[in-house]
Each structure stands twice: as C-alpha cells, then as structure tokens.
Design a protein around this motif. Structure first.
Motif, PDB file in Angstrom:
ATOM      1  N   GLU A 181       0.833  -1.209   0.000  1.00 55.31           N
ATOM      2  CA  GLU A 181       0.000   0.000   0.000  1.00 55.31           C
ATOM      3  C   GLU A 181       0.861   1.250   0.000  1.00 55.31           C
ATOM      4  O   GLU A 181       0.562   2.219  -0.709  1.00 55.31           O
ATOM      5  CB  GLU A 181      -0.943  -0.014   1.201  1.00 55.31           C
ATOM      6  N   GLN A 182       1.919   1.235   0.782  1.00 58.63           N
ATOM      7  CA  GLN A 182       2.817   2.400   0.816  1.00 58.63           C
ATOM      8  C   GLN A 182       3.487   2.615  -0.546  1.00 58.63           C
ATOM      9  O   GLN A 182       3.648   3.751  -0.999  1.00 58.63           O
ATOM     10  CB  GLN A 182       3.868   2.226   1.907  1.00 58.63           C
ATOM     11  N   ILE A 183       3.855   1.504  -1.203  1.00 55.05           N
ATOM     12  CA  ILE A 183       4.470   1.623  -2.529  1.00 55.05           C
ATOM     13  C   ILE A 183       3.450   2.110  -3.551  1.00 55.05           C
ATOM     14  O   ILE A 183       3.742   3.015  -4.357  1.00 55.05           O
ATOM     15  CB  ILE A 183       5.074   0.267  -2.958  1.00 55.05           C
ATOM     16  N   LEU A 184       2.250   1.542  -3.539  1.00 61.03           N
ATOM     17  CA  LEU A 184       1.224   1.954  -4.494  1.00 61.03           C
ATOM     18  C   LEU A 184       0.875   3.424  -4.346  1.00 61.03           C
ATOM     19  O   LEU A 184       0.640   4.129  -5.343  1.00 61.03           O
ATOM     20  CB  LEU A 184      -0.037   1.098  -4.308  1.00 61.03           C
ATOM     21  N   ASN A 185       0.843   3.903  -3.121  1.00 60.13           N
ATOM     22  CA  ASN A 185       0.521   5.316  -2.872  1.00 60.13           C
ATOM     23  C   ASN A 185       1.736   6.221  -3.004  1.00 60.13           C
ATOM     24  O   ASN A 185       1.607   7.446  -2.901  1.00 60.13           O
ATOM     25  CB  ASN A 185      -0.092   5.469  -1.475  1.00 60.13           C
ATOM     26  N   GLN A 186       2.918   5.610  -3.227  1.00 57.81           N
ATOM     27  CA  GLN A 186       4.187   6.342  -3.338  1.00 57.81           C
ATOM     28  C   GLN A 186       4.332   7.340  -2.179  1.00 57.81           C
ATOM     29  O   GLN A 186       4.722   8.490  -2.377  1.00 57.81           O
ATOM     30  CB  GLN A 186       4.287   7.034  -4.700  1.00 57.81           C
ATOM     31  N   SER A 187       4.028   6.839  -0.994  1.00 57.96           N
ATOM     32  CA  SER A 187       4.161   7.660   0.211  1.00 57.96           C
ATOM     33  C   SER A 187       5.574   7.626   0.767  1.00 57.96           C
ATOM     34  O   SER A 187       5.857   8.235   1.804  1.00 57.96           O
ATOM     35  CB  SER A 187       3.165   7.194   1.284  1.00 57.96           C
ATOM     36  N   VAL A 188       6.455   6.872   0.098  1.00 64.54           N
ATOM     37  CA  VAL A 188       7.873   6.824   0.454  1.00 64.54           C
ATOM     38  C   VAL A 188       8.683   7.191  -0.786  1.00 64.54           C
ATOM     39  O   VAL A 188       8.194   7.075  -1.920  1.00 64.54           O
ATOM     40  CB  VAL A 188       8.274   5.425   0.964  1.00 64.54           C
ATOM     41  N   PRO A 189       9.928   7.658  -0.615  1.00 59.30           N
ATOM     42  CA  PRO A 189      10.743   8.070  -1.767  1.00 59.30           C
ATOM     43  C   PRO A 189      10.982   6.925  -2.756  1.00 59.30           C
ATOM     44  O   PRO A 189      11.032   5.754  -2.361  1.00 59.30           O
ATOM     45  CB  PRO A 189      12.058   8.525  -1.120  1.00 59.30           C
ATOM     46  N   SER A 190      11.124   7.277  -4.009  1.00 65.85           N
ATOM     47  CA  SER A 190      11.347   6.262  -5.048  1.00 65.85           C
ATOM     48  C   SER A 190      12.619   5.465  -4.795  1.00 65.85           C
ATOM     49  O   SER A 190      12.698   4.281  -5.135  1.00 65.85           O
ATOM     50  CB  SER A 190      11.406   6.925  -6.425  1.00 65.85           C
ATOM     51  N   GLU A 191      13.619   6.092  -4.184  1.00 63.22           N
ATOM     52  CA  GLU A 191      14.870   5.382  -3.884  1.00 63.22           C
ATOM     53  C   GLU A 191      14.607   4.238  -2.904  1.00 63.22           C
ATOM     54  O   GLU A 191      15.201   3.163  -3.021  1.00 63.22           O
ATOM     55  CB  GLU A 191      15.912   6.342  -3.301  1.00 63.22           C
ATOM     56  N   GLN A 192      13.727   4.478  -1.919  1.00 64.86           N
ATOM     57  CA  GLN A 192      13.408   3.437  -0.957  1.00 64.86           C
ATOM     58  C   GLN A 192      12.593   2.311  -1.612  1.00 64.86           C
ATOM     59  O   GLN A 192      12.771   1.138  -1.296  1.00 64.86           O
ATOM     60  CB  GLN A 192      12.644   4.023   0.235  1.00 64.86           C
ATOM     61  N   ILE A 193      11.703   2.678  -2.529  1.00 66.73           N
ATOM     62  CA  ILE A 193      10.930   1.669  -3.247  1.00 66.73           C
ATOM     63  C   ILE A 193      11.864   0.761  -4.051  1.00 66.73           C
ATOM     64  O   ILE A 193      11.761  -0.470  -4.002  1.00 66.73           O
ATOM     65  CB  ILE A 193       9.894   2.330  -4.172  1.00 66.73           C
ATOM     66  N   ALA A 194      12.796   1.372  -4.780  1.00 63.92           N
ATOM     67  CA  ALA A 194      13.748   0.603  -5.589  1.00 63.92           C
ATOM     68  C   ALA A 194      14.632  -0.270  -4.706  1.00 63.92           C
ATOM     69  O   ALA A 194      14.907  -1.435  -5.038  1.00 63.92           O
ATOM     70  CB  ALA A 194      14.606   1.548  -6.425  1.00 63.92           C
ATOM     71  N   ALA A 195      15.069   0.263  -3.575  1.00 63.14           N
ATOM     72  CA  ALA A 195      15.914  -0.510  -2.659  1.00 63.14           C
ATOM     73  C   ALA A 195      15.171  -1.723  -2.131  1.00 63.14           C
ATOM     74  O   ALA A 195      15.729  -2.827  -2.050  1.00 63.14           O
ATOM     75  CB  ALA A 195      16.377   0.380  -1.502  1.00 63.14           C
ATOM     76  N   PHE A 196      13.904  -1.524  -1.780  1.00 59.47           N
ATOM     77  CA  PHE A 196      13.125  -2.650  -1.272  1.00 59.47           C
ATOM     78  C   PHE A 196      12.935  -3.709  -2.348  1.00 59.47           C
ATOM     79  O   PHE A 196      13.108  -4.906  -2.094  1.00 59.47           O
ATOM     80  CB  PHE A 196      11.753  -2.194  -0.760  1.00 59.47           C
ATOM     81  N   LEU A 197      12.566  -3.292  -3.545  1.00 65.37           N
ATOM     82  CA  LEU A 197      12.304  -4.259  -4.621  1.00 65.37           C
ATOM     83  C   LEU A 197      13.540  -5.097  -4.921  1.00 65.37           C
ATOM     84  O   LEU A 197      13.439  -6.303  -5.167  1.00 65.37           O
ATOM     85  CB  LEU A 197      11.833  -3.529  -5.880  1.00 65.37           C
ATOM     86  N   LEU A 198      14.709  -4.471  -4.894  1.00 70.48           N
ATOM     87  CA  LEU A 198      15.943  -5.199  -5.154  1.00 70.48           C
ATOM     88  C   LEU A 198      16.220  -6.197  -4.035  1.00 70.48           C
ATOM     89  O   LEU A 198      16.517  -7.372  -4.289  1.00 70.48           O
ATOM     90  CB  LEU A 198      17.108  -4.227  -5.294  1.00 70.48           C
ATOM     91  N   GLY A 199      16.109  -5.737  -2.783  1.00 72.38           N
ATOM     92  CA  GLY A 199      16.350  -6.640  -1.655  1.00 72.38           C
ATOM     93  C   GLY A 199      15.339  -7.762  -1.597  1.00 72.38           C
ATOM     94  O   GLY A 199      15.673  -8.921  -1.294  1.00 72.38           O
ATOM     95  N   TRP A 200      14.084  -7.451  -1.888  1.00 65.62           N
ATOM     96  CA  TRP A 200      13.002  -8.439  -1.859  1.00 65.62           C
ATOM     97  C   TRP A 200      13.269  -9.542  -2.866  1.00 65.62           C
ATOM     98  O   TRP A 200      13.060 -10.725  -2.588  1.00 65.62           O
ATOM     99  CB  TRP A 200      11.692  -7.730  -2.159  1.00 65.62           C
ATOM    100  N   ARG A 201      13.742  -9.150  -4.025  1.00 63.67           N
ATOM    101  CA  ARG A 201      14.043 -10.118  -5.079  1.00 63.67           C
ATOM    102  C   ARG A 201      15.183 -11.050  -4.659  1.00 63.67           C
ATOM    103  O   ARG A 201      15.158 -12.249  -4.926  1.00 63.67           O
ATOM    104  CB  ARG A 201      14.425  -9.370  -6.365  1.00 63.67           C
TER     105      ARG A 201
END
Length: 297
Positions: free
Chosen positions: A30-50
């Motif tokens: 939900e936080q990612i969909l709403n982009q309530s966090v910086p794009s850098e944090q979204i990218a960092a999470f997606l990489l780590g999650w993978r």
C-alpha cells in the motif's frame, strides 16, 4: 509502519533478513502503491526483496493490497490470460487467431496490458492491442485504467531495470472476475508457488510452459491444472495434432509480429486452434484437449 523496517527486513543479508508477514506485506504494498515513500526506498526494497527472495505469504499480502484499488468489470464465460508485462521478443502473439478460432464458442478471452516493464525488451501486449481490431470475444484491460497506482510505478521500475516481485503479482489481477485463468511458467519448481499464490482465486487455475513466459503454447510443453489441492500435469505435443510450426529464435519487430497475424501460415493457424482447445479444456467446455481440438476442426 515505518517503511525502512521493510527495507531492513530484506536488505541486511542472509543473517539479518526475515520474511514479512501477510499484514506487513499488505502495508508495504500500500505504501508503494501510494508512493508515500521516496522512489529510492521503493527501488531498494524491490531489489532486496528479489534477492531475499519473496515468499508466497508476501506475494499474497501484496496482491491483497492491489485488490483494494482494482477497477473491475464482470465478463461472464471468460478465461483470464496472464501475460508477462515485459513483452515477447522473438515470436509473434497468437491470441488474435485463438480468439478467431473461439468465435463459435461462448468463451471470452480477458487480457491485461501496460507500458513495457523490465527486464526483457519485448513487444508488449499493449503494443499489439493498439494496432489491431480485437474480436468481440476479446476484452483488453489497460492497467492505466484498472490499476493506475501500479501503472504509475512504471518509471521507477524501468530505472531499476531488473525483474522484481511485481513481475509475478501483476499477471493475474482478476479484473474481469473470470472463473478460469492461465499463465505461463518457465520452470516446474515455480508451479507450486504460483498455485499457492493464485489458485484459490479461481474455479480452475492452469499453468503452461508457454512461449517466452506467456500462456501461449508454441512447442511441446507441460500444462498443469489446479483443482483444490490436486495438480494434474499434462504433456501437450503439437506434432500429435499434425502441427509442425517452427518458432523463431531471432528478435522480431512489431511490424513482423503484425505481419504474421495478418497473413498467418497454415501451421500457425493450426497452432492457434490447439491453443484455443487448451483454453476450452481449462474452462471445462470439453473433457479432453483432443475433444476440444476436434470440435474446432
């Protein structure tokens, strides 16, 4: 919850990483969909999650978050086709010819598309649907309309340039409330994971070793049908049906793809009929693929 806690959960290495709970995954998405966090944090999470990697529970939580925002439209007697959003690079799409083969039936094809996502530089489903007139038994849903929040993450994903968990969860949004669904899978070990993620959303769920990860069969491969806790495996060989189509190993252009649709070879048309028979079988219109194929003939 503070989004950095999710980054810490997937990005601290094998000793420090942990799996997210269903509720944590839902909140993360939900936080990612709403982009309530910086794009850098979204990218960092997606990489780590993978790299961690993702779990079935995490996928289900993320899908639950997406479900809240999907604009749905009921399409009766339909089968949802889960195509990858990074496109096809070496072979044309066959679904328009499949739809034509199904015109005399009451089975509708449901497709979802968007702008190209990473990581393959292929021709997208959207590219093709914008260039052709779709048959009446085809319903195309553009993600810009049915799940705009995920569509708006395209730029971040393309800047990251890598596959992520989104490549899995986005395939089957059940946007048309279809009772049946099929998606492509590359390797058998992923079958169980996909069944755990998606099967309970449909009356009958199928996976196929499709061309370039699509639900389109171009050569000998396996079909898996999930009903409850049982998974049935069926080997399908086009040569058994007198089909000798040779798939391409070279990169093709959108113009090449459209040309093969507009002027299909006899073998390509027969291949389309086989794919149509597979969809009829999954949708329980016939007891066997052979019966379905014979009916189309």
């Amino acid at each position: 919850m503070d989004f950095f806690k999710y980054i810490h959960a997937v990005g601290t290495g094998p000793k420090g990483n942990r799996d997210l709970s269903f509720e944590e995954s839902k909140d993360m998405m939900e936080q990612i969909l709403n982009q309530s966090v910086p794009s850098e944090q979204i990218a960092a999470f997606l990489l780590g999650w993978r790299l961690k990697p993702e779990t079935t529970q995490e996928f289900r939580g993320a899908i639950a978050a997406c479900d809240k925002y999907i604009q749905k439209e009921d399409i009766p007697n339909s089968i949802e086709l889960g195509y990858p959003f990074d496109g096809k690079a070496k072979n044309p799409y066959i679904f328009p010819l499949v739809a034509k083969a199904l015109e005399s039936t009451n089975l509708n094809l449901v497709l979802m598309g968007d702008d190209k996502q990473p990581a393959k530089d292929g021709i997208t489903l959207k590219d093709v649907c914008q260039q052709i007139e779709l048959h009446q038994n085809v319903k195309y849903f553009d993600r810009k309309n049915y799940l705009n929040k995920l569509h708006k993450l395209t730029d971040i994903r393309n800047k990251l340039g890598l596959r992520s968990g989104f490549n899995t969860i986005e395939k089957l949004p059940k946007v048309a409330n279809s009772a049946y669904a099929i998606t492509g899978v590359f390797h058998k070990p992923y079958v169980k994971k996909y069944v755990e993620i998606f099967a309970d959303k449909y009356e009958r769920f199928a996976l196929i070793q499709g061309n370039e990860g699509t639900p389109e069969l171009f050569s000998k491969g396996r079909l898996w049908i999930s009903e409850g806790h049982n998974i049935q495996e069926i080997i399908i060989d086009p040569q058994h049906y007198g089909i000798h189509y040779k798939k391409s190993w070279d990169t093709i252009t959108l113009a090449d793809s459209l040309e093969q649709l507009n002027n299909p070879s006899d073998e390509y048309l027969k291949l389309a009929k086989l794919n149509a028979a597979v969809y009829l079988f999954i949708a329980q219109k016939y007891k066997t693929i052979n019966d379905a194929f014979d009916s189309i003939q």
